[in-house]
Scaffold this motif. Structure first.
Motif, PDB file in Angstrom:
ATOM      1  N   LEU A 140      -0.896  -0.611  -4.686  1.00  0.00           N
ATOM      2  CA  LEU A 140      -1.993   0.322  -4.939  1.00  0.00           C
ATOM      3  C   LEU A 140      -1.760   1.564  -4.098  1.00  0.00           C
ATOM      4  CD1 LEU A 140      -3.903   0.229  -2.218  1.00  0.00           C
ATOM      5  CD2 LEU A 140      -4.696  -1.889  -3.243  1.00  0.00           C
ATOM      6  N   ILE A 141      -2.373   2.681  -4.558  1.00  0.00           N
ATOM      7  CA  ILE A 141      -2.258   3.923  -3.802  1.00  0.00           C
ATOM      8  C   ILE A 141      -3.535   4.069  -2.991  1.00  0.00           C
ATOM      9  CG2 ILE A 141      -1.987   6.412  -3.942  1.00  0.00           C
ATOM     10  CD1 ILE A 141      -0.560   5.984  -6.605  1.00  0.00           C
ATOM     11  N   LEU A 142      -3.404   4.146  -1.685  1.00  0.00           N
ATOM     12  CA  LEU A 142      -4.570   4.213  -0.810  1.00  0.00           C
ATOM     13  C   LEU A 142      -5.382   5.472  -1.088  1.00  0.00           C
ATOM     14  CD1 LEU A 142      -3.207   2.972   2.632  1.00  0.00           C
ATOM     15  CD2 LEU A 142      -4.858   1.821   1.157  1.00  0.00           C
ATOM     16  N   HIS A 143      -6.693   5.333  -0.869  1.00  0.00           N
ATOM     17  CA  HIS A 143      -7.607   6.435  -1.139  1.00  0.00           C
ATOM     18  C   HIS A 143      -7.615   7.461  -0.023  1.00  0.00           C
ATOM     19  CE1 HIS A 143      -9.327   3.372   1.294  1.00  0.00           C
ATOM     20  NE2 HIS A 143     -10.349   4.126   1.631  1.00  0.00           N
ATOM     21  N   LYS A 144      -7.020   7.145   1.114  1.00  0.00           N
ATOM     22  CA  LYS A 144      -6.917   8.117   2.212  1.00  0.00           C
ATOM     23  C   LYS A 144      -5.544   8.007   2.847  1.00  0.00           C
ATOM     24  CE  LYS A 144      -8.568   7.259   6.404  1.00  0.00           C
ATOM     25  NZ  LYS A 144      -7.474   6.732   7.207  1.00  0.00           N
ATOM     26  N   GLU A 145      -5.167   9.094   3.536  1.00  0.00           N
ATOM     27  CA  GLU A 145      -3.880   9.055   4.212  1.00  0.00           C
ATOM     28  C   GLU A 145      -4.012   8.278   5.510  1.00  0.00           C
ATOM     29  OE1 GLU A 145      -1.184  12.684   3.804  1.00  0.00           O
ATOM     30  OE2 GLU A 145      -3.180  13.540   3.711  1.00  0.00           O
ATOM     31  N   LEU A 146      -3.027   7.447   5.791  1.00  0.00           N
ATOM     32  CA  LEU A 146      -3.016   6.750   7.080  1.00  0.00           C
ATOM     33  C   LEU A 146      -2.879   7.804   8.174  1.00  0.00           C
ATOM     34  CD1 LEU A 146      -0.678   3.755   6.215  1.00  0.00           C
ATOM     35  CD2 LEU A 146      -3.177   3.806   6.267  1.00  0.00           C
ATOM     36  N   ASP A 147      -3.640   7.622   9.241  1.00  0.00           N
ATOM     37  CA  ASP A 147      -3.770   8.713  10.191  1.00  0.00           C
ATOM     38  C   ASP A 147      -3.828   8.166  11.615  1.00  0.00           C
ATOM     39  OD1 ASP A 147      -4.764  10.885  11.730  1.00  0.00           O
ATOM     40  OD2 ASP A 147      -5.506  11.778   9.876  1.00  0.00           O
ATOM     41  N   ARG A 157      -7.153   1.418  -8.309  1.00  0.00           N
ATOM     42  CA  ARG A 157      -6.524   0.655  -9.372  1.00  0.00           C
ATOM     43  C   ARG A 157      -5.321  -0.088  -8.808  1.00  0.00           C
ATOM     44  NH1 ARG A 157      -3.595   3.631 -13.938  1.00  0.00           N
ATOM     45  NH2 ARG A 157      -2.437   1.825 -14.659  1.00  0.00           N
ATOM     46  N   ILE A 158      -5.168  -1.316  -9.192  1.00  0.00           N
ATOM     47  CA  ILE A 158      -4.020  -2.073  -8.709  1.00  0.00           C
ATOM     48  C   ILE A 158      -2.988  -2.147  -9.819  1.00  0.00           C
ATOM     49  CG2 ILE A 158      -3.252  -4.348  -7.939  1.00  0.00           C
ATOM     50  CD1 ILE A 158      -6.021  -4.488  -6.518  1.00  0.00           C
ATOM     51  N   ILE A 159      -1.789  -1.793  -9.491  1.00  0.00           N
ATOM     52  CA  ILE A 159      -0.770  -1.604 -10.518  1.00  0.00           C
ATOM     53  C   ILE A 159       0.300  -2.689 -10.389  1.00  0.00           C
ATOM     54  CG2 ILE A 159       0.944   0.029 -11.426  1.00  0.00           C
ATOM     55  CD1 ILE A 159      -1.001   2.049  -9.605  1.00  0.00           C
ATOM     56  N   ASN A 160       0.667  -3.236 -11.526  1.00  0.00           N
ATOM     57  CA  ASN A 160       1.749  -4.221 -11.531  1.00  0.00           C
ATOM     58  C   ASN A 160       3.067  -3.495 -11.710  1.00  0.00           C
ATOM     59  OD1 ASN A 160       0.203  -6.669 -11.344  1.00  0.00           O
ATOM     60  ND2 ASN A 160      -0.510  -6.206 -13.419  1.00  0.00           N
ATOM     61  N   ALA A 161       4.008  -3.732 -10.812  1.00  0.00           N
ATOM     62  CA  ALA A 161       5.313  -3.103 -10.936  1.00  0.00           C
ATOM     63  C   ALA A 161       6.227  -3.997 -11.756  1.00  0.00           C
ATOM     64  CB  ALA A 161       5.911  -2.867  -9.554  1.00  0.00           C
ATOM     65  N   LYS A 162       7.313  -3.392 -12.218  1.00  0.00           N
ATOM     66  CA  LYS A 162       8.286  -4.142 -12.997  1.00  0.00           C
ATOM     67  C   LYS A 162       9.265  -4.810 -12.037  1.00  0.00           C
ATOM     68  CE  LYS A 162      11.676  -3.009 -16.538  1.00  0.00           C
ATOM     69  NZ  LYS A 162      12.308  -1.825 -17.142  1.00  0.00           N
ATOM     70  N   THR A 163       9.495  -6.081 -12.210  1.00  0.00           N
ATOM     71  CA  THR A 163      10.475  -6.738 -11.345  1.00  0.00           C
ATOM     72  C   THR A 163      11.683  -7.138 -12.161  1.00  0.00           C
ATOM     73  OG1 THR A 163       9.354  -8.829 -11.691  1.00  0.00           O
ATOM     74  CG2 THR A 163       8.780  -7.612  -9.707  1.00  0.00           C
ATOM     75  N   PHE A 223       0.876  -1.172   0.000  1.00  0.00           N
ATOM     76  CA  PHE A 223       0.000   0.000   0.000  1.00  0.00           C
ATOM     77  C   PHE A 223       0.911   1.219   0.000  1.00  0.00           C
ATOM     78  CE2 PHE A 223      -3.454  -2.055   2.925  1.00  0.00           C
ATOM     79  CZ  PHE A 223      -3.837  -2.881   1.878  1.00  0.00           C
ATOM     80  N   ILE A 224       0.471   2.259  -0.704  1.00  0.00           N
ATOM     81  CA  ILE A 224       1.299   3.464  -0.732  1.00  0.00           C
ATOM     82  C   ILE A 224       0.439   4.693  -0.462  1.00  0.00           C
ATOM     83  CG2 ILE A 224       2.567   4.980  -2.323  1.00  0.00           C
ATOM     84  CD1 ILE A 224       3.969   2.429  -3.280  1.00  0.00           C
ATOM     85  N   ASN A 225       0.963   5.593   0.347  1.00  0.00           N
ATOM     86  CA  ASN A 225       0.379   6.928   0.531  1.00  0.00           C
ATOM     87  C   ASN A 225       1.270   7.906  -0.207  1.00  0.00           C
ATOM     88  OD1 ASN A 225      -1.006   7.139   3.921  1.00  0.00           O
ATOM     89  ND2 ASN A 225      -1.973   6.765   1.961  1.00  0.00           N
ATOM     90  N   ILE A 226       0.652   8.704  -1.103  1.00  0.00           N
ATOM     91  CA  ILE A 226       1.491   9.716  -1.752  1.00  0.00           C
ATOM     92  C   ILE A 226       1.637  10.909  -0.816  1.00  0.00           C
ATOM     93  CG2 ILE A 226       0.999   9.080  -4.132  1.00  0.00           C
ATOM     94  CD1 ILE A 226      -1.133  11.262  -4.152  1.00  0.00           C
ATOM     95  N   ASP A 227       2.659  11.705  -1.035  1.00  0.00           N
ATOM     96  CA  ASP A 227       2.863  12.930  -0.282  1.00  0.00           C
ATOM     97  C   ASP A 227       2.136  14.048  -1.032  1.00  0.00           C
ATOM     98  OD1 ASP A 227       5.350  14.237   1.704  1.00  0.00           O
ATOM     99  OD2 ASP A 227       4.128  15.522   0.439  1.00  0.00           O
ATOM    100  N   ILE A 266      -6.009  -6.230   0.455  1.00  0.00           N
ATOM    101  CA  ILE A 266      -4.925  -7.220   0.395  1.00  0.00           C
ATOM    102  C   ILE A 266      -5.374  -8.404  -0.466  1.00  0.00           C
ATOM    103  CG2 ILE A 266      -3.507  -8.796   1.746  1.00  0.00           C
ATOM    104  CD1 ILE A 266      -3.606  -6.800   4.027  1.00  0.00           C
ATOM    105  N   ASP A 267      -6.638  -8.818  -0.248  1.00  0.00           N
ATOM    106  CA  ASP A 267      -7.164  -9.918  -1.063  1.00  0.00           C
ATOM    107  C   ASP A 267      -7.118  -9.564  -2.542  1.00  0.00           C
ATOM    108  OD1 ASP A 267      -7.600 -11.293   1.226  1.00  0.00           O
ATOM    109  OD2 ASP A 267      -9.752 -10.841   1.356  1.00  0.00           O
ATOM    110  N   ALA A 268      -7.462  -8.309  -2.847  1.00  0.00           N
ATOM    111  CA  ALA A 268      -7.453  -7.890  -4.252  1.00  0.00           C
ATOM    112  C   ALA A 268      -6.040  -7.902  -4.818  1.00  0.00           C
ATOM    113  CB  ALA A 268      -8.063  -6.498  -4.370  1.00  0.00           C
ATOM    114  N   LEU A 269      -5.052  -7.457  -4.003  1.00  0.00           N
ATOM    115  CA  LEU A 269      -3.655  -7.429  -4.454  1.00  0.00           C
ATOM    116  C   LEU A 269      -3.190  -8.844  -4.804  1.00  0.00           C
ATOM    117  CD1 LEU A 269      -1.990  -4.950  -1.922  1.00  0.00           C
ATOM    118  CD2 LEU A 269      -2.045  -4.675  -4.394  1.00  0.00           C
ATOM    119  N   TYR A 270      -3.531  -9.791  -3.917  1.00  0.00           N
ATOM    120  CA  TYR A 270      -3.061 -11.153  -4.143  1.00  0.00           C
ATOM    121  C   TYR A 270      -4.005 -11.943  -5.054  1.00  0.00           C
ATOM    122  CZ  TYR A 270       0.686 -10.417  -0.873  1.00  0.00           C
ATOM    123  OH  TYR A 270       1.815  -9.940  -0.280  1.00  0.00           O
ATOM    124  N   GLY A 271      -5.254 -11.420  -5.237  1.00  0.00           N
ATOM    125  CA  GLY A 271      -6.215 -12.146  -6.043  1.00  0.00           C
ATOM    126  C   GLY A 271      -6.125 -11.859  -7.528  1.00  0.00           C
TER     127      GLY A 271
END
Lengths: 260, 655
Positions: free
Chosen positions: B578-585, B641-647, B517-521, B610-615
Motif C-alpha cells: 500500500l502507499i502510505l497516506h503521509k511521508e515517513l518523517d 487501497r491495498i494493491i496485489n502485486a504480480k509475483t 509500505f511505500i512512500n512515493i517521491d 499491517i493487519d489489513a495487508l495480511y488480512g
C-alpha cells in the motif's frame, strides 16, 4: 600578537576637501604607522570614502599636507599612488565581471609589468619571462586566499562574498605596502565576515602590509584594528585605541544620538 | 597462481619500505607522486620520494622515534604525509591515519588509545586541534607540520616544520650512513604496517592492525585482476584514514609503481580530475550520481541538434555499450553506430568527466543504482564494484572484467575464501585478514571463528555465477514462516532505485509472505502526474490517485521479477503493498535523523495497516497524528487501497 608597529609612514595634516560649496572634509589630521591596522569609522556621509580617495590621489584636497614615506606630495594621480605601493578595494565591487578570477587578479600586476605593448602582443623577449613571474605571484595570492577552486570562473558568476575576496586578491597582487579597504565586509554573512577578518589579519601579519580600512561593523573594527579614527560630518571627533574610542562621548553621541 | 600468501612478493620485497627503495632503483626517474601547488602540477620521482623518506625517517629517529612507536597522520592527502607513512614504516613504526575533519575531542580517543607520541599533521588547523587536547595526551611529544602558513608565532619546541625535520634527517643520515638500511632490513612481512581505526558506529572505534603481508597480498590481487601497470595514475582524494585510500593510493602504488596525484584542495577535485585524467579511479556512488546530474543539466541547455544527437547515442549505448565493454557479441550495425557514438558523444563526454583515460573505476560504500551503474559502463567507462572492510584491507570481492553485474559485488578475489554461515552471514578467510584489534584481544577473538574465518556481519549469498551478493546487515535479516531468508533492506533498496519510490518498509519476518509500505517521491511522481494532466493537491491526494497506484505497481512487479531470478530471495517477492497516506518523517520519529527507517516503531504505529495487508482487505481507513515543523499537531486520514502485486515463479538454481 607579536607584530612590530613601526614609524609613521603616512601623515595627513589639516586636510580640507570641498566640492563647490559642500565641505566633505574639514581640517582633518591623523597618521598611519607602518604595519598597523588603522580603521576609519563614522556614520553615513561622514566623509570616510572621501578620506580614502584623498589618500590614493583620486581627490585633491584644497588645503592640507600629505606626507607619504617622508615626502610631501601635492598632486598625485591614482596610478602614481599604485606605483608607490598603495592598493585599494572598493565599496561597490569594481571587478571585470566577464573575466576569470585569475585574469582579474593578474590586472593587479599591471603596474609592475615592464615589457612593452609590442613585446606582449608578439610574446617576445621579456614578455614571456615576466608573465611567468607574475603568474607565480598571482598563484601565491590565490593560494593565500583559498580560492583555487574558482581560478577559472568568470567573476560575474561568483557570490558576493567571493567577489569581495577576489577584489582583495587583486589589491594584494600589486604587493602593496599600504592597503586601503573600503568596507570589505559590507553585505556579508557572519561566516564570510570571519573569513575576511582572518585574511585581513593574515595580510597584515604575513605580508607586513599597512592597512587602512573603513568598516561599519563595530565588532569587527574593535577586534582587529590597532587604532581608530572617527569622522562625523567631515570632522574628526575621535582618534585612538579601540577601547578609548568606544568610550568617547562624542563618538557615542554620533552613533547613538544624544541622550536626554 | 601463487598469489594469496606472503610469498606473492618477490624475495626481499616483503615490506613497503623495501618496495619503495626498489622502485627508486628500477624506475628512479618515473613520477611517484604529483601535487598541484600554486596552480602547477609538481612531480616527485621515485628517487625524490626515496630520498625524502630517508631524510624524514632519519629525522624521526633523531627525535627519538623507535620500533613499535605509532605515528599519527592527520591531514588531507598530501605527498609529505604519504612519505611520513613510509618513514614510520622504515623505522618499524606504525602510521595511524586520522580522519582529518574530526574535531579535537573525537581525535582524543584515538590519540590515547594508540598511545601516540609523534604526530605528522598537515597545517595550523590540525596543530591547533592537537594543542587543544595536549594536556590530556601527556605522551604526545612531537608534532611535525607540513604547511608553515600561519605557524610563524608558534614557537613551542615540540613543533617541527617538516623541512627542518628533513634537514635534521639528512645530517643524521650523513653521520650514520648505514643506520636506515639496517632499520629497513629488520622489517618483516608480518610486522604491522598500518593501523586503521574503524568508524565506530557500534561502540568505541577499534584500531585494526594490518601487516605488510596483508596489504601487499591485497594490492597484488588487485593488480592481477585489473592488470594495473606502473604507468598508471590515480587521483588520491578520499580520506587517508579510510582503508580504500590506503589500499589504492598507498599499497597498490608501492606494489605496482603507479603515480599518486594529490588534488590542490578539497574544492578543486573535479577540476584536478579533468587535468590528470587518471587511469584508475575510486569514488562513492554519490560522486558518480552528481557527475551525471551535472552533465544532464548542461545538456538541457544545449542546442536542439546536440540534444537530439546526445539522446540518440545514449540510446545506442544503452542497447549495446555494456555488452561491447564486456566483450559479448553485438551486431555489426550496432557496433558501427557505437563507434560513431564514441566519436561524437561518448568520447567527448568521457573527456568532460575527466574519465577518458580510465582503465578501471571502482565504486563501493553504498548501493549504486543499476541504471547509474549501467550508464557509466555503457559509455565505455569500466566501472566496477568491490566489497571489503577495514579488517580485510577492503579486499574480499572484485568484479572481474567481462563479468560485471550491477547486483553483485563480484567474485572472491585471488587468495580469498568465502563461506556463508547458516544464518546467512558472510565469512571470509585469506592473507588480507587483520592481525588483531589493537589492545583488544577480546574483540579479536570475537571477530574470528575457530576455523580462522572473519565474521563480516553482512548477510549475503553466492549466486549462480559464483558471485557474492550482499543483502543486508546480518542482524537485520529475518526468516519467512517457511524458513526462507528475509532481508528487508535488500528488497527496500531495490524498490528505492526507482525514482518514483522515496521510501519503503517491508515486512515478512515469521510471516508467510512479504508485504510493503511505500512512500512515493512527490517530486518525481508529481512531475509524472503533471505530464499526464492529473491534478493533485498534495502528498496524500497524489498518493490516492489510481494511476499512481498503477505506476507503483509496475515498479513493484519489476522488483518481483528481479527477485524471482535468485532462488535465495525468490520467496521474498512482495505480494501486497500500500502507499502510505503521509511521508515517513524524522519529526514523527518514523525515521532517524540520518533518514533510516525505524522499522519496529513504524510496525507498531501502523499495526492496523499491517493487519489489513495480511488480512486480505481491499481498503483500510487510517487516521494519524502528525507534527508540523512549527510544533503544531494535526491529523491526516485516508482510506488506503491495498494493491496485489504480480509475483513470479522462482527461477531454477541452474538457470
Amino acid at each position: 600578537m607579536s607584530k612590530k608597529i613601526g614609524d609613521v609612514i603616512l601623515d595627513l595634516q589639516n586636510i580640507s576637501l570641498r566640492f563647490g560649496g559642500v565641505k566633505a572634509l574639514t581640517d582633518i589630521s591623523f597618521d598611519v604607522r607602518e604595519h598597523e591596522i588603522r580603521a576609519i569609522i563614522g556614520p553615513n556621509g561622514a566623509g570616510k570614502s572621501s578620506m580614502l580617495n584623498v589618500i590614493n590621489g583620486v581627490y585633491h584636497p584644497q588645503e592640507g599636507v600629505i606626507i607619504f614615506h617622508g615626502r610631501e606630495r601635492r598632486k598625485m594621480e591614482p596610478h602614481q599612488a599604485a606605483t608607490q605601493g598603495i592598493a585599494r578595494t572598493f565599496q561597490n565591487i569594481a571587478l571585470f565581471k566577464g573575466m576569470s578570477v585569475l585574469d582579474n587578479i593578474m590586472t593587479g600586476r599591471i603596474t609592475r609589468m615592464k615589457a612593452s605593448f609590442i613585446e606582449h602582443a608578439l610574446w617576445l623577449g621579456r614578455a614571456k619571462r615576466e608573465e611567468l613571474e607574475h603568474r607565480k605571484k598571482v598563484e601565491e595570492v590565490i593560494d593565500f586566499l583559498e580560492i583555487q577552486h574558482i581560478r577559472k570562473t568568470p567573476v560575474g558568476r561568483l557570490p558576493y562574498g567571493l567577489q569581495k575576496r577576489v577584489e582583495l586578491g587583486r589589491a594584494l597582487a600589486a604587493e602593496p605596502s599600504m592597503l586601503l579597504l573600503d568596507e570589505p565586509m559590507a553585505g556579508m554573512n557572519v561566516e564570510e565576515k570571519q573569513d575576511m577578518c582572518r585574511f585581513i589579519l593574515d595580510v597584515n601579519d604575513q605580508f607586513g602590509a599597512t592597512i587602512v580600512l573603513i568598516e561599519h561593523d563595530m565588532g569587527v573594527v574593535m577586534d582587529i584594528s590597532d587604532r581608530v579614527v572617527v569622522l562625523d560630518y567631515g570632522k574628526k571627533i575621535g582618534d585612538g585605541l579601540p577601547d578609548d574610542v568606544k568610550n568617547n562621548e562624542d563618538v557615542i553621541t554620533a552613533y547613538l544620538g544624544v541622550s536626554h | 597462481m601463487s598469489v594469496g600468501t606472503t610469498t606473492g612478493a618477490r624475495d626481499g620485497l616483503q615490506t613497503f619500505p623495501r618496495l619503495l627503495f626498489h622502485h627508486a632503483q628500477v624506475r628512479g626517474n618515473a613520477p611517484a607522486i604529483r601535487e598541484k601547488d600554486l596552480g602547477i602540477w609538481q612531480t616527485w620521482t621515485w628517487s625524490d620520494v626515496a630520498e625524502r623518506v630517508r631524510a624524514l625517517a632519519s629525522g624521526l629517529a633523531a627525535l627519538g622515534f623507535k620500533r613499535g612507536d605509532n605515528l599519527a597522520i592527520i591531514g588531507d592527502n598530501r605527498p609529505h604525509l604519504y612519505m611520513m607513512m613510509s618513514a614510520a614504516q622504515c623505522l618499524g613504526g606504525v602510521p595511524v591515519p586520522f580522519y582529518q575533519d574530526a574535531v579535537a575531542d573525537e581525535m582524543l580517543f584515538v590519540l590515547q588509545d594508540a598511545a601516540i607520541r609523534f604526530a605528522a599533521v598537515e597545517d595550523q588547523e590540525q596543530v591547533d586541534k592537537l594543542l587543544d587536547v595536549r594536556d590530556q595526551v601527556p605522551l604526545l611529544g612531537h608534532i611535525v607540520y607540513d604547511d608553515p602558513r600561519g605557524m610563524r608565532h608558534y614557537n613551542q619546541p615540540f613543533l617541527h616544520d617538516i623541512h627542518a625535520l628533513m634537514e635534521m634527517g639528512r645530517i643524521h643520515n650523513r653521520n650514520h650512513p648505514d643506520f636506515l638500511d639496517t632499520e629497513v632490513e629488520q622489517g618483516r612481512a608480518d610486522d604491522v604496517s598500518v593501523m586503521l581505526y574503524t568508524s565506530g558506529t557500534t561502540g568505541m572505534p577499534k584500531g585494526v592492525c594490518q601487516t605488510h603481508a596483508a596489504f601487499i597480498a591485497s594490492a597484488q590481487g588487485g593488480r592481477q585482476i585489473d592488470k594495473l601497470e606502473a604507468t598508471g595514475d590515480i587521483l588520491s582524494y578520499l580520506p587517508m584514514a579510510w582503508v580504500g585510500d590506503h589500499l589504492f593510493s598507498f599499497a597498490q602504488s608501492l606494489v605496482v609503481g603507479f603515480t599518486i596525484n594529490c588534488p590542490e584542495s578539497g574544492d578543486t577535485v573535479m577540476t584536478d580530475l579533468r587535468e590528470i585524467g587518471p587511469t584508475y579511479y575510486f569514488a562513492p556512488p554519490r560522486v558518480f550520481e552528481s557527475l551525471l546530474t551535472s552533465v544532464m543539466i548542461r545538456m538541457e541547455d544545449a542546442s536542439a541538434i546536440k540534444r537530439k544527437l546526445f539522446h540518440y547515442f545514449l540510446g545506442v549505448a544503452k542497447r549495446c555499450g555494456g555488452d561491447i565493454l564486456d566483450g559479448k557479441p553485438v551486431s555489426a550495425g550496432d557496433r558501427l553506430l557505437y563507434e560513431l557514438g564514441t566519436l561524437l558523444v561518448y568520447g567527448p563526454l568521457r573527456n568532460v568527466l575527466g574519465l577518458s583515460r580510465i582503465r578501471v573505476a571502482y565504486t563501493a560504500g553504498a548501493a549504486i543504482g543499476p541504471e547509474l551503474f549501467s550508464f557509466y559502463r555503457s559509455i565505455g567507462i569500466n566501472l566496477k564494484q568491490l566489497y571489503g572492510q577495514t579488517e580485510t584491507c577492503a579486499y574480499v570481492c572484485l568484479q572481474p572484467d567481462g563479468q560485471v553485474k550491477p547486483s553483485s559485488v563480484g567474485a572472491p578475489a585471488p587468495g580469498v575464501e568465502i563461506r556463508i554461515a547458516d544464518n546467512g552471514e558472510v565469512l571470509v578467510k585469506g592473507p588480507m585478514l587483520l592481525k588483531e584489534y589493537y589492545k583488544r584481544p577480546d574483540a579479536t577473538a570475537e571477530s574470528i571463528n575457530a576455523d580462522g574465518y572473519f565474521l563480516t556481519g553482512d548477510a549475503g549469498f553466492i549466486d549462480a555465477d559464483g558471485h557474492l551478493n550482499i543483502i543486508d546487515r546480518a542482524k537485520d535479516v529475518g526468516k519467512l514462516a517457511n524458513g526462507a531468508m528475509f532481508a528487508p533492506n535488500y528488497i527496500e533498496n531495490k524498490l528505492k532505485f526507482f525514482q518514483y519510490i522515496k521510501e519503503a518498509v517491508c515486512f515478512g519476518h515469521e510471516r508467510d509472505q512479504v508485504c510493503a509500505f511505500i512512500n512515493i517521491d512527490v517530486g518525481a511522481v508529481g512531475n509524472w502526474a503533471e505530464r499526464r494532466g492529473i491534478a493533485y493537491s498534495g502528498y496524500t491526494d497524489l498518493a490516492s490517485k489510481p494511476p499512481v497506484h498503477e505506476l507503483i505497481k509496475t515498479c513493484v512487479d519489476e522488483v518481483n521479477a528481479i527477485l524471482a531470478h535468485d532462488a535465495m530471495v525468490a520467496n521474498s517477492q512482495i505480494h501486497r503493498f500500500l502507499i502510505l497516506h503521509k511521508e515517513l518523517d524524522p519529526d514523527d520519529d518514523e525515521l532517524t535523523r540520518t533518514r533510516k527507517v525505524r522499522r519496529s516503531f513504524v510496525a507498531k504505529k501502523y499495526q492496523v495497516l499491517i493487519d489489513a495487508l495480511y488480512g486480505g482487505q481491499a481498503t483500510q481507513f487510517i487516521e494519524t497524528e502528525v507534527k508540523f515543523e512549527d510544533g503544531r499537531r494535526g491529523k491526516v486520514s485516508a482510506d488506503l487501497r491495498i494493491i496485489n502485486a504480480k509475483t513470479f515463479p522462482a527461477a531454477q538454481q541452474a538457470a
